[in-house]
Scaffold this motif. Sequence first.
Motif, mmCIF file in Angstrom:
data_model
loop_
_atom_site.group_PDB
_atom_site.id
_atom_site.type_symbol
_atom_site.label_atom_id
_atom_site.label_comp_id
_atom_site.label_asym_id
_atom_site.label_seq_id
_atom_site.Cartn_x
_atom_site.Cartn_y
_atom_site.Cartn_z
ATOM 1 N N ARG B 16 0.834 -1.213 0.000
ATOM 2 C CA ARG B 16 0.000 0.000 0.000
ATOM 3 C C ARG B 16 0.857 1.247 0.000
ATOM 4 O O ARG B 16 2.046 1.199 0.275
ATOM 5 C CB ARG B 16 -0.914 -0.016 1.236
ATOM 6 N N PHE B 17 0.229 2.379 -0.295
ATOM 7 C CA PHE B 17 0.887 3.690 -0.275
ATOM 8 C C PHE B 17 2.145 3.708 -1.144
ATOM 9 O O PHE B 17 3.202 4.158 -0.746
ATOM 10 C CB PHE B 17 1.213 4.100 1.164
ATOM 11 N N SER B 18 2.027 3.195 -2.353
ATOM 12 C CA SER B 18 3.123 3.264 -3.316
ATOM 13 C C SER B 18 2.849 4.421 -4.263
ATOM 14 O O SER B 18 1.703 4.713 -4.556
ATOM 15 C CB SER B 18 3.176 1.975 -4.127
ATOM 16 N N ILE B 19 3.913 5.064 -4.709
ATOM 17 C CA ILE B 19 3.659 6.272 -5.504
ATOM 18 C C ILE B 19 4.443 6.346 -6.800
ATOM 19 O O ILE B 19 4.354 7.339 -7.502
ATOM 20 C CB ILE B 19 3.955 7.540 -4.677
ATOM 21 N N HIS B 20 5.191 5.317 -7.117
ATOM 22 C CA HIS B 20 6.043 5.464 -8.293
ATOM 23 C C HIS B 20 5.656 4.589 -9.478
ATOM 24 O O HIS B 20 6.353 4.551 -10.470
ATOM 25 C CB HIS B 20 7.509 5.221 -7.915
ATOM 26 N N ASP B 21 4.583 3.888 -9.368
ATOM 27 C CA ASP B 21 4.191 3.014 -10.474
ATOM 28 C C ASP B 21 2.803 3.355 -10.963
ATOM 29 O O ASP B 21 1.866 2.585 -10.792
ATOM 30 C CB ASP B 21 4.308 1.544 -10.032
ATOM 31 N N VAL B 25 -1.452 7.952 -5.414
ATOM 32 C CA VAL B 25 -1.158 6.931 -4.406
ATOM 33 C C VAL B 25 -1.765 5.617 -4.863
ATOM 34 O O VAL B 25 -2.923 5.569 -5.269
ATOM 35 C CB VAL B 25 -1.745 7.348 -3.040
ATOM 36 N N ARG B 78 -9.383 -0.444 0.763
ATOM 37 C CA ARG B 78 -9.124 0.257 2.023
ATOM 38 C C ARG B 78 -8.486 1.628 1.815
ATOM 39 O O ARG B 78 -8.656 2.522 2.623
ATOM 40 C CB ARG B 78 -8.251 -0.597 2.932
ATOM 41 N N ASP B 79 -7.745 1.784 0.743
ATOM 42 C CA ASP B 79 -7.096 3.073 0.514
ATOM 43 C C ASP B 79 -7.849 3.950 -0.479
ATOM 44 O O ASP B 79 -7.303 4.903 -1.023
ATOM 45 C CB ASP B 79 -5.632 2.874 0.093
ATOM 46 N N PRO B 81 -9.908 6.418 -0.084
ATOM 47 C CA PRO B 81 -9.864 7.875 0.089
ATOM 48 C C PRO B 81 -8.611 8.488 -0.532
ATOM 49 O O PRO B 81 -8.640 9.622 -1.012
ATOM 50 C CB PRO B 81 -9.834 8.059 1.617
ATOM 51 N N TYR B 82 -7.525 7.730 -0.521
ATOM 52 C CA TYR B 82 -6.256 8.267 -1.042
ATOM 53 C C TYR B 82 -6.210 8.210 -2.567
ATOM 54 O O TYR B 82 -5.648 9.081 -3.201
ATOM 55 C CB TYR B 82 -5.075 7.512 -0.403
ATOM 56 N N ARG B 85 -8.307 11.146 -3.825
ATOM 57 C CA ARG B 85 -7.641 12.446 -3.716
ATOM 58 C C ARG B 85 -6.515 12.612 -4.730
ATOM 59 O O ARG B 85 -6.155 13.730 -5.076
ATOM 60 C CB ARG B 85 -7.058 12.619 -2.316
ATOM 61 N N SER B 86 -5.902 11.511 -5.153
ATOM 62 C CA SER B 86 -4.674 11.642 -5.937
ATOM 63 C C SER B 86 -4.804 11.095 -7.355
ATOM 64 O O SER B 86 -3.854 11.144 -8.114
ATOM 65 C CB SER B 86 -3.537 10.882 -5.229
#
Lengths: 844, 262
Positions: B16-21, B25, B78-79, B81-82, B85-86
């Motif tokens: 979770r919370f990965s941002i580079h692929d 988010v 589960r993520d 909301p993120y 937003r992104s």
Amino acid sequence: MSYKIVDLPKPERITRMIDRMFDHMPEIEADRAVLLTESYKQTEGEPVILRRAKAFEHILKNIPITIRDEELIVGSNAKTARGCQVFPEFSFEWLESEFDTVATRTADPFYISDETKKTLHEVYKYWKGKTTSELATAYMAPETLTAIEHNIFTPGNYFYNGVGHVTVNYAKILKSGYKGIIAEAEAALKKLDFGDEDYARRNSFLNAVIISCKAAIAYAKRYSLLALELAEKETNPERKEELKEIASNCMNVPENGAKTFFEACQSFWFVQMLLQIESSGHSISPGRFDQYMYPYFKNDLDKGLITYEKAQLLMDCIWVKLNDLNKVRDAASAEGFAGYSLFQNLIAGGQDRFGVDATNDLSFMCIQATMHVRLPQPSFSVRVWNGTPHDFMVKAAELTRTGVGLPAYYNDEVIIPALISRGLTMEDARDYNIIGCVEPQKAGKTEGWHDAAFFNMCRPLEMVFSNGMEGGVQVGVKTGEVENMTSFEQFYDAYKQQMNYAIKLLVNADNAIDAAHAKRCPLPFLSGMVEDCIGRGKSVQEGGAIYNFTGPQGFGIANMADSLYAVKKLVFEQKKFTLSELKDALKHNYGKGEANAANIEGITALIAKQLKDSGVTINRDVVESIYNEVKKNSGNADNNVNSKYVEIKELIDEVPKFGNDITEVDEFARDVAYTYTRPLETYKNPRGGIFQAGLYPVSANVPLGAQTGATPDGRYAYTPVADGVSPSAGKDVKGPTASANSVSKLDHFIASNGTLFNMKFHPSALQGKSGIESFITLIRGYFDQKGSHMQFNVVSRETLRDAQAHPEKYKSLVVRVAGYSALFTTLSRSLQDDIINRTEQMNF
Amino acid sequence: MNWYDEIKGRIFNIQRFSIHDGPGVRTIVFLKGCVLRCRWCCNPESQSREIETMVSDGKAKTVGQDITVREVMQEVIRDMPYYRRSGGGLTLSGGECLCQADFSAALLAAAKDMGINTAIESTACMEFDVIEKLLPYLDLYLMDIKHMNSEKHKEFTKRDNKLILENAAKLAVKAKKLIIRVPVVPTFNDTEEEIGDIARFAAGLPNVKEIHLLPYHRLGQGKYEGLGREYSLKNIEPPNREHMERLARAAEKTGLYVQIGG
């Protein structure tokens, strides 16, 4: 509202001013105490509110004043930078007994000269039997005093000090000066009728307000004359001009309304510092500085009277001055509030009274000032709502990335409805700011009593296991022996009974202290700047404010959620062990003994570390005093490691914990938090307001954890309890979004006195544009799920090294690995080294 | 109940919370099994389709679990909301998700039904009709091209690059968005000439505007030991910043937008 972003470099003057401020140890000064006592001796028998006003007048007329090198904003409470005055009217015994240790103690040491000791010793003779703390003690029920003695809760803050925790109506003073307040009080006096039933109270109060305001005006004029005197002698023509301008400012404000931004800054400062001469209360919070200062900035800008550079410099000067104020606390409180912090919370951004975004140029310049000074004060915060400009979030995130632990982020979408639920009007709620740590209120209308006590939610559970007894004394209620409890409901109900009883005693303590402040230390100067004191003819301490609350903060929710959940699962559902066996394991600290030497060292190191993180300088003396304290609290050494206890601990460790986005556990935690928040809101305070819960610990989770035995969540005795609403340290192992999701499942609305959620990040996690963006997403996502507050600790490579040595303490530390962020302790040793080495090449 | 809910596949991690692929988010689901055997692979435990045991920090750990789409999506959601937003969402990685094409297509379809962005990180080394199963549900194809010289490709990955390059041409037309990614591995492809060749090929593909140069790292080295396997690149150093920038400049000559890192 539109805004312009001007990122200006740090002025060299600011660097020099900060260097001078921190080149010596802060010192305790006696001037205020001496003057206060002189005045009190002359006013024996007069109405207390007038005695307070006259003492304030006497102090301001005679206390030494000083203008420090290169200052543009003047006014200091002490002769030496970061020096402090003392306030014997609230309490003094603690300081007298700590005279010889205050310079060498664990947290926040102060220098005190022998002469000052002697002077204060003389002064204190007068105060015996006259303080608020002595009266409060007399007001309390014996059961309450027992509970305090046994550390069920700690109301020490207002017990021994002024209340503070307020934001006054700064805008009003900026606009009309103290002349305006005096005119209001005089008008109210005129309306008084000799036949009024409350003539005596109103008349004394209004006269006290007038005396206080006149005293403030006269004090500013002393600075004006001093500046002129210094200008005479000054040889540097530039500085000469500056001093003349300072003299002119202090001649006009705070008596009258400010004409320029410079005057507004000076006027603001006098309000801010004088409140802290009148009383020793901390968390005197500037609040929405970017809002009330903006009209003056805009006006100057439109007329071409000011540049962005000059405005930034003046704001930087205020930021520095906020660190010049200081306060000495008793040793125990100093640990709870470690880092010399005065919690002067200043907040930028958010929406205005009408629900429109209010971010302006100054909002950005506030962030810039914090980047420039990089000091603990002001406690800088930002308000976030759905309409917050992305630019502003980016700028705030850039500040977070510098590692100063600022700003704290607050969610309008939770706080505004929470305040409305407590009776604020929609407009007032939208205009909230933060007091101290995380406590919202409407400026200039509220006496919030926000930091009313620390309530340790773990202690009532200990009372369940001991049937309310401790050291042969009945501290809690009798809820029966745990050996006889046959269902989880029965056990949980016993906890609730212990909670309810402890909460009732907490209310008893707070209300006693509250009444003592009203009786002995009403504050006329402060009250003149809080509505509707003049209208009601009484001080804030007597209920003069429009909104009145008492907000004691509970902490240890994560420990209690995990504890009760473990009992439910292991004792009653899976029947792995009995309550009696658990009780035994707790008593023996899970086989670690009631604390052996190695254990004491471990605990000492942990406490020292946490204090260091909160800004306390750790030296050998400090470590030694923590060690002795832990040893004192730890009882006899017992090296009998019993495998049965260890086995119980292992079973507990396997049970799912709060903070991992597990719906069942998180919903359970929500219910556990209600055991504190719900009973509390049924009580009233003597000012006509209600109690409202906060869920945050300041830094008290460390020292108060040292007073707490082992808990059924697997926590060892005397180690810190969980911080705020955050999961227990190292128990949230599923990453930042999982942790945030869990915490968001608590009810943040009912905890309307504020919740505190701390997260740790490594700077790498905020690297580059994508790092900043994902960080903002994390805040936004948490806030969308109705979390109330978030703050971030961006940790250094020293911390990473410590995390390698003590991985158990850093299980939730997030680092950026490659294309993703991960939990540091889950990475292989070589990868950890790689990351640490990588950090050393990074510069922010 | 959706058509894809009970489709099963084999994964070894959910991050979770990965941002580079991919944008925003993201949650990355790592699928087990790969067609290539790249020497630098940082997830060696992903290569075999079999469930394995790997020693990590002194403890034996099972790598691989069979799981339904419904179960994976319970974690992914589960993520939400993120992602919202992104503009983030789900990324399939591996291993090679094309090795479990039906499962992958089902995961992507489920993600699209949730309204989130989808991406895969893939070698595209598979018959095109298999790849096509995923395309209706895919927003972003992050495709690796490792070398233009087929022999060298084969030497370092055990397969030549013929099928990969053919598929690149087809994906450029058929995928919603295609980004080319190059793992920059010293001794394999880290010269300006080699990177320039790949960039020229990528620039020649219709619709491709972006190329990512991913510097080699040794973060997977410990895992080889954990699996009892030899790490054959032991003696090479990760490329430094200056060198990566030089390569980026070489790639930029083609007119592509070049990004160092994901």
